[in-house]
Write a protein that holds these residues in place. Sequence first.
Motif, short mmCIF file in Angstrom:
data_model
loop_
_atom_site.label_atom_id
_atom_site.label_comp_id
_atom_site.label_asym_id
_atom_site.label_seq_id
_atom_site.Cartn_x
_atom_site.Cartn_y
_atom_site.Cartn_z
N UNK A 72 -41.55 136.93 50.90
CA UNK A 72 -41.01 135.95 49.97
C UNK A 72 -40.07 136.61 48.97
N UNK A 73 -38.89 136.04 48.82
CA UNK A 73 -37.89 136.54 47.86
C UNK A 73 -37.45 135.40 46.96
N UNK A 74 -37.48 135.62 45.66
CA UNK A 74 -36.92 134.65 44.73
C UNK A 74 -35.41 134.87 44.69
N UNK A 75 -34.66 133.88 45.19
CA UNK A 75 -33.21 134.04 45.35
C UNK A 75 -32.51 132.82 44.75
N UNK A 76 -31.48 133.07 43.97
CA UNK A 76 -30.63 132.00 43.44
C UNK A 76 -29.50 131.77 44.44
N UNK A 77 -29.66 130.78 45.30
CA UNK A 77 -28.67 130.54 46.34
C UNK A 77 -27.40 129.90 45.81
N UNK A 78 -27.36 129.59 44.51
CA UNK A 78 -26.12 129.16 43.90
C UNK A 78 -25.20 130.34 43.63
N UNK A 79 -25.73 131.53 43.77
CA UNK A 79 -24.97 132.77 43.59
C UNK A 79 -24.64 133.33 44.97
N UNK A 80 -23.37 133.31 45.39
CA UNK A 80 -23.04 133.78 46.74
C UNK A 80 -23.40 135.24 46.97
N UNK A 81 -23.29 136.07 45.93
CA UNK A 81 -23.65 137.48 46.07
C UNK A 81 -25.15 137.63 46.33
N UNK A 131 -25.11 125.64 48.22
CA UNK A 131 -26.14 126.49 48.82
C UNK A 131 -25.94 126.61 50.33
N UNK A 132 -25.49 125.53 50.97
CA UNK A 132 -25.19 125.58 52.41
C UNK A 132 -24.03 126.53 52.68
N UNK A 133 -23.00 126.43 51.87
CA UNK A 133 -21.86 127.33 52.03
C UNK A 133 -22.29 128.78 51.89
N UNK A 134 -23.08 129.05 50.88
CA UNK A 134 -23.46 130.44 50.58
C UNK A 134 -24.37 131.01 51.66
N UNK A 135 -25.38 130.24 52.12
CA UNK A 135 -26.29 130.77 53.14
C UNK A 135 -25.59 130.90 54.49
N UNK A 136 -24.76 129.93 54.84
CA UNK A 136 -24.09 130.00 56.15
C UNK A 136 -23.16 131.19 56.22
N UNK A 137 -22.39 131.43 55.18
CA UNK A 137 -21.49 132.57 55.18
C UNK A 137 -22.26 133.89 55.13
N UNK A 138 -23.37 133.90 54.40
CA UNK A 138 -24.16 135.13 54.28
C UNK A 138 -24.82 135.53 55.59
N UNK A 139 -25.32 134.54 56.34
CA UNK A 139 -26.08 134.83 57.55
C UNK A 139 -25.26 134.73 58.84
N UNK A 140 -24.02 134.31 58.75
CA UNK A 140 -23.20 134.05 59.94
C UNK A 140 -23.17 135.24 60.89
#
Length: 257
Positions: A72-81, A131-140
Amino acid sequence: MTSSTPGDTGGTTPLDGAVVAVAGAGGPAGQATLLRLAAAGATVVAADADAARLATAVDATRAAYPGTTVTGDTVDLLDPAAARQWADRSEQEFGRVDGLVHLVGGWRGSATFAETDLGDWDALEPLLIRTVQHTSLAFDAALRRSGNGRFLLVSAAGAGRPTGGNAAYAAAKAAAEAWTLAMADGFRKDGGEAGPRAAAAVLVVKALVHDAMRAERPNAKFAGFTEVTDLAEAVTDTWNRTTADVNGQRLWLTPQP
Protein backbone atom coordinates in the motif's frame (compact mmCIF):
# COMPACT_ATOMS: atom_id res chain seq x y z
CA MET A 1 1.46 -18.04 -6.62
CA THR A 2 -1.80 -19.46 -5.32
CA SER A 3 -3.60 -19.06 -2.03
CA SER A 4 -4.82 -21.84 0.22
CA THR A 5 -7.36 -19.68 2.00
CA PRO A 6 -11.13 -19.98 1.59
CA GLY A 7 -12.39 -18.43 -1.63
CA ASP A 8 -9.27 -19.33 -3.57
CA THR A 9 -9.93 -20.11 -7.22
CA GLY A 10 -7.70 -23.19 -6.95
CA GLY A 11 -4.96 -23.99 -9.43
CA THR A 12 -3.29 -21.67 -11.86
CA THR A 13 -5.03 -18.55 -13.16
CA PRO A 14 -3.96 -16.04 -15.83
CA LEU A 15 -3.07 -13.66 -12.98
CA ASP A 16 -0.67 -16.02 -11.20
CA GLY A 17 2.57 -14.09 -10.87
CA ALA A 18 1.11 -10.92 -12.37
CA VAL A 19 1.58 -7.53 -10.71
CA VAL A 20 -1.52 -5.33 -10.70
CA ALA A 21 -1.76 -1.77 -9.40
CA VAL A 22 -5.05 -0.43 -8.06
CA ALA A 23 -5.62 3.33 -7.85
CA GLY A 24 -8.31 4.41 -5.40
CA ALA A 25 -7.89 1.12 -3.54
CA GLY A 26 -9.27 2.28 -0.19
CA GLY A 27 -12.96 2.51 -1.13
CA PRO A 28 -15.46 -0.36 -1.20
CA ALA A 29 -14.77 -1.12 -4.89
CA GLY A 30 -11.05 -1.00 -4.22
CA GLN A 31 -11.31 -3.35 -1.27
CA ALA A 32 -13.32 -5.85 -3.30
CA THR A 33 -10.85 -5.62 -6.17
CA LEU A 34 -7.83 -6.17 -3.92
CA LEU A 35 -9.42 -9.30 -2.50
CA ARG A 36 -10.34 -10.71 -5.91
CA LEU A 37 -6.91 -10.02 -7.41
CA ALA A 38 -5.24 -11.66 -4.42
CA ALA A 39 -7.53 -14.67 -4.76
CA ALA A 40 -6.40 -14.97 -8.39
CA GLY A 41 -2.75 -15.05 -7.33
CA ALA A 42 -1.66 -11.57 -8.34
CA THR A 43 0.78 -9.38 -6.49
CA VAL A 44 -1.33 -6.32 -5.63
CA VAL A 45 0.10 -2.79 -5.52
CA ALA A 46 -2.53 -0.57 -3.92
CA ALA A 47 -2.65 3.22 -3.72
CA ASP A 48 -5.05 5.75 -2.26
CA ALA A 49 -4.86 9.35 -1.06
CA ASP A 50 -6.43 8.35 2.27
CA ALA A 51 -3.79 6.51 4.30
CA ALA A 52 -6.21 5.17 6.92
CA ARG A 53 -8.70 3.58 4.59
CA LEU A 54 -5.87 2.26 2.39
CA ALA A 55 -4.32 0.54 5.41
CA THR A 56 -7.69 -1.04 6.25
CA ALA A 57 -8.06 -2.43 2.72
CA VAL A 58 -4.49 -3.72 2.55
CA ASP A 59 -4.62 -5.31 6.00
CA ALA A 60 -7.91 -7.05 5.20
CA THR A 61 -6.49 -8.49 1.99
CA ARG A 62 -3.31 -9.67 3.67
CA ALA A 63 -5.37 -11.34 6.39
CA ALA A 64 -7.60 -13.08 3.86
CA TYR A 65 -4.72 -14.18 1.61
CA PRO A 66 -1.55 -14.38 3.73
CA GLY A 67 0.43 -16.03 0.93
CA THR A 68 -0.08 -13.10 -1.42
CA THR A 69 2.04 -9.94 -1.63
CA VAL A 70 -0.08 -6.81 -1.10
CA THR A 71 1.52 -3.39 -0.73
CA GLY A 72 0.00 0.00 0.00
CA ASP A 73 1.27 3.44 -1.00
CA THR A 74 -0.32 6.76 -0.11
CA VAL A 75 -0.13 8.60 -3.43
CA ASP A 76 -1.53 11.95 -4.56
CA LEU A 77 -2.58 11.06 -8.10
CA LEU A 78 -3.34 14.72 -8.77
CA ASP A 79 0.43 15.13 -8.88
CA PRO A 80 1.79 13.68 -12.15
CA ALA A 81 5.28 13.30 -10.67
CA ALA A 82 3.90 11.30 -7.74
CA ALA A 83 1.96 9.04 -10.10
CA ARG A 84 5.07 8.40 -12.18
CA GLN A 85 7.17 7.72 -9.09
CA TRP A 86 4.57 5.18 -7.94
CA ALA A 87 4.65 3.43 -11.33
CA ASP A 88 8.44 3.42 -11.53
CA ARG A 89 8.82 2.23 -7.93
CA SER A 90 6.34 -0.59 -8.48
CA GLU A 91 8.08 -1.86 -11.59
CA GLN A 92 11.51 -1.61 -10.00
CA GLU A 93 10.39 -3.51 -6.90
CA PHE A 94 8.54 -6.32 -8.64
CA GLY A 95 10.20 -6.35 -12.06
CA ARG A 96 6.98 -5.79 -13.98
CA VAL A 97 3.52 -4.24 -13.88
CA ASP A 98 0.72 -6.07 -15.68
CA GLY A 99 -2.26 -3.91 -14.87
CA LEU A 100 -3.62 -0.63 -13.55
CA VAL A 101 -7.20 -0.62 -12.29
CA HIS A 102 -8.41 2.96 -11.96
CA LEU A 103 -11.06 3.32 -9.25
CA VAL A 104 -10.62 6.97 -8.28
CA GLY A 105 -14.08 8.52 -8.23
CA GLY A 106 -16.47 11.07 -6.84
CA TRP A 107 -19.88 12.53 -7.60
CA ARG A 108 -21.49 15.94 -7.46
CA GLY A 109 -24.69 17.04 -9.13
CA SER A 110 -27.86 19.10 -8.97
CA ALA A 111 -31.61 18.69 -9.25
CA THR A 112 -31.79 20.23 -12.74
CA PHE A 113 -29.48 21.43 -15.50
CA ALA A 114 -30.37 25.07 -14.76
CA GLU A 115 -29.23 24.61 -11.15
CA THR A 116 -25.81 23.25 -12.13
CA ASP A 117 -23.03 24.70 -10.02
CA LEU A 118 -19.81 25.00 -12.02
CA GLY A 119 -18.02 24.37 -8.76
CA ASP A 120 -19.05 20.76 -9.33
CA TRP A 121 -16.95 20.72 -12.50
CA ASP A 122 -14.02 22.29 -10.66
CA ALA A 123 -14.17 19.49 -8.10
CA LEU A 124 -14.77 16.60 -10.50
CA GLU A 125 -12.37 17.45 -13.31
CA PRO A 126 -9.23 16.75 -11.25
CA LEU A 127 -10.64 13.57 -9.68
CA LEU A 128 -12.21 12.02 -12.74
CA ILE A 129 -9.97 13.25 -15.56
CA ARG A 130 -6.60 14.38 -14.26
CA THR A 131 -6.02 11.23 -12.23
CA VAL A 132 -6.76 9.12 -15.32
CA GLN A 133 -4.33 11.17 -17.37
CA HIS A 134 -1.62 10.89 -14.74
CA THR A 135 -1.94 7.13 -14.11
CA SER A 136 -2.26 6.21 -17.78
CA LEU A 137 0.82 8.17 -18.77
CA ALA A 138 2.76 6.90 -15.75
CA PHE A 139 2.00 3.21 -16.35
CA ASP A 140 1.83 3.19 -20.17
CA ALA A 141 5.37 1.95 -20.82
CA ALA A 142 5.25 -0.74 -18.12
CA LEU A 143 1.95 -2.09 -19.44
CA ARG A 144 3.41 -2.33 -22.93
CA ARG A 145 6.46 -4.18 -21.58
CA SER A 146 4.20 -6.63 -19.74
CA GLY A 147 3.01 -8.25 -22.96
CA ASN A 148 -0.42 -8.78 -21.40
CA GLY A 149 -1.09 -5.47 -19.67
CA ARG A 150 -4.44 -3.96 -18.80
CA PHE A 151 -5.51 -0.37 -18.10
CA LEU A 152 -9.07 -0.53 -16.78
CA LEU A 153 -11.25 2.50 -16.11
CA VAL A 154 -14.55 2.24 -14.27
CA SER A 155 -17.08 4.62 -15.79
CA ALA A 156 -20.80 5.33 -15.67
CA ALA A 157 -23.57 4.69 -18.17
CA GLY A 158 -24.50 8.35 -17.79
CA ALA A 159 -21.35 9.36 -19.67
CA GLY A 160 -23.09 8.43 -22.89
CA ARG A 161 -26.61 9.34 -21.85
CA PRO A 162 -26.35 12.24 -19.38
CA THR A 163 -29.22 13.64 -17.37
CA GLY A 164 -29.69 17.35 -16.73
CA GLY A 165 -28.58 17.30 -13.12
CA ASN A 166 -25.47 15.26 -13.89
CA ALA A 167 -23.92 17.54 -16.50
CA ALA A 168 -20.56 18.00 -14.77
CA TYR A 169 -20.24 14.38 -13.69
CA ALA A 170 -21.25 12.92 -17.06
CA ALA A 171 -18.98 15.29 -18.98
CA ALA A 172 -16.02 14.38 -16.79
CA LYS A 173 -16.69 10.66 -17.15
CA ALA A 174 -17.06 11.01 -20.92
CA ALA A 175 -13.71 12.79 -21.10
CA ALA A 176 -12.04 10.07 -19.02
CA GLU A 177 -13.50 7.43 -21.33
CA ALA A 178 -12.23 9.25 -24.42
CA TRP A 179 -8.76 9.46 -22.88
CA THR A 180 -8.77 5.72 -22.10
CA LEU A 181 -9.92 4.79 -25.60
CA ALA A 182 -7.19 7.00 -27.06
CA MET A 183 -4.70 4.96 -25.01
CA ALA A 184 -6.28 1.83 -26.50
CA ASP A 185 -5.75 3.19 -30.00
CA GLY A 186 -2.09 3.68 -29.18
CA PHE A 187 -1.84 0.04 -28.08
CA ARG A 188 -3.58 -1.06 -31.28
CA LYS A 189 -1.30 0.89 -33.56
CA ASP A 190 1.86 -0.20 -31.78
CA GLY A 191 0.83 -3.85 -31.97
CA GLY A 192 0.44 -3.83 -35.73
CA GLU A 193 -0.52 -7.11 -37.39
CA ALA A 194 0.52 -9.10 -34.31
CA GLY A 195 -2.16 -7.36 -32.26
CA PRO A 196 -1.86 -5.16 -29.17
CA ARG A 197 0.48 -6.24 -26.37
CA ALA A 198 -1.66 -4.36 -23.84
CA ALA A 199 -5.29 -3.38 -23.58
CA ALA A 200 -7.12 -0.30 -22.32
CA ALA A 201 -10.83 -0.66 -21.69
CA VAL A 202 -13.78 0.89 -19.87
CA LEU A 203 -15.99 -1.02 -17.45
CA VAL A 204 -19.42 0.66 -17.53
CA VAL A 205 -21.79 0.62 -14.57
CA LYS A 206 -24.93 2.53 -13.72
CA ALA A 207 -23.63 2.89 -10.17
CA LEU A 208 -21.96 0.67 -7.60
CA VAL A 209 -23.50 -0.85 -4.49
CA HIS A 210 -21.93 -2.56 -1.49
CA ASP A 211 -23.00 -4.09 1.82
CA ALA A 212 -22.81 -0.88 3.83
CA MET A 213 -25.13 0.89 1.37
CA ARG A 214 -27.66 -1.93 1.63
CA ALA A 215 -27.48 -1.83 5.42
CA GLU A 216 -28.10 1.91 5.43
CA ARG A 217 -31.05 1.62 3.01
CA PRO A 218 -32.54 -1.84 3.55
CA ASN A 219 -35.66 -1.09 1.51
CA ALA A 220 -33.86 0.35 -1.51
CA LYS A 221 -33.92 -1.68 -4.73
CA PHE A 222 -30.66 -0.37 -6.25
CA ALA A 223 -32.02 -1.40 -9.65
CA GLY A 224 -29.31 -1.75 -12.27
CA PHE A 225 -26.53 -1.13 -9.76
CA THR A 226 -23.43 -3.33 -9.89
CA GLU A 227 -22.18 -5.08 -6.77
CA VAL A 228 -18.57 -4.19 -6.05
CA THR A 229 -17.78 -7.90 -5.93
CA ASP A 230 -19.17 -8.31 -9.45
CA LEU A 231 -17.05 -5.38 -10.61
CA ALA A 232 -13.99 -7.04 -9.11
CA GLU A 233 -14.85 -10.27 -10.91
CA ALA A 234 -15.18 -8.38 -14.20
CA VAL A 235 -11.77 -6.78 -13.64
CA THR A 236 -10.02 -10.11 -13.21
CA ASP A 237 -11.98 -11.64 -16.08
CA THR A 238 -10.33 -9.28 -18.57
CA TRP A 239 -7.17 -11.36 -18.18
CA ASN A 240 -9.13 -14.43 -19.32
CA ARG A 241 -9.58 -12.74 -22.71
CA THR A 242 -7.01 -11.74 -25.30
CA THR A 243 -5.68 -8.20 -25.37
CA ALA A 244 -7.19 -7.77 -28.85
CA ASP A 245 -10.61 -8.76 -27.51
CA VAL A 246 -10.44 -6.34 -24.57
CA ASN A 247 -8.61 -3.38 -26.09
CA GLY A 248 -10.75 -0.35 -26.88
CA GLN A 249 -13.96 -1.89 -25.52
CA ARG A 250 -16.69 -0.48 -23.32
CA LEU A 251 -17.59 -3.52 -21.23
CA TRP A 252 -21.11 -3.18 -19.86
CA LEU A 253 -21.87 -4.43 -16.36
CA THR A 254 -25.38 -3.00 -16.42
CA PRO A 255 -28.06 -3.23 -19.14
CA GLN A 256 -26.94 -1.21 -22.13
CA PRO A 257 -29.41 1.56 -23.08
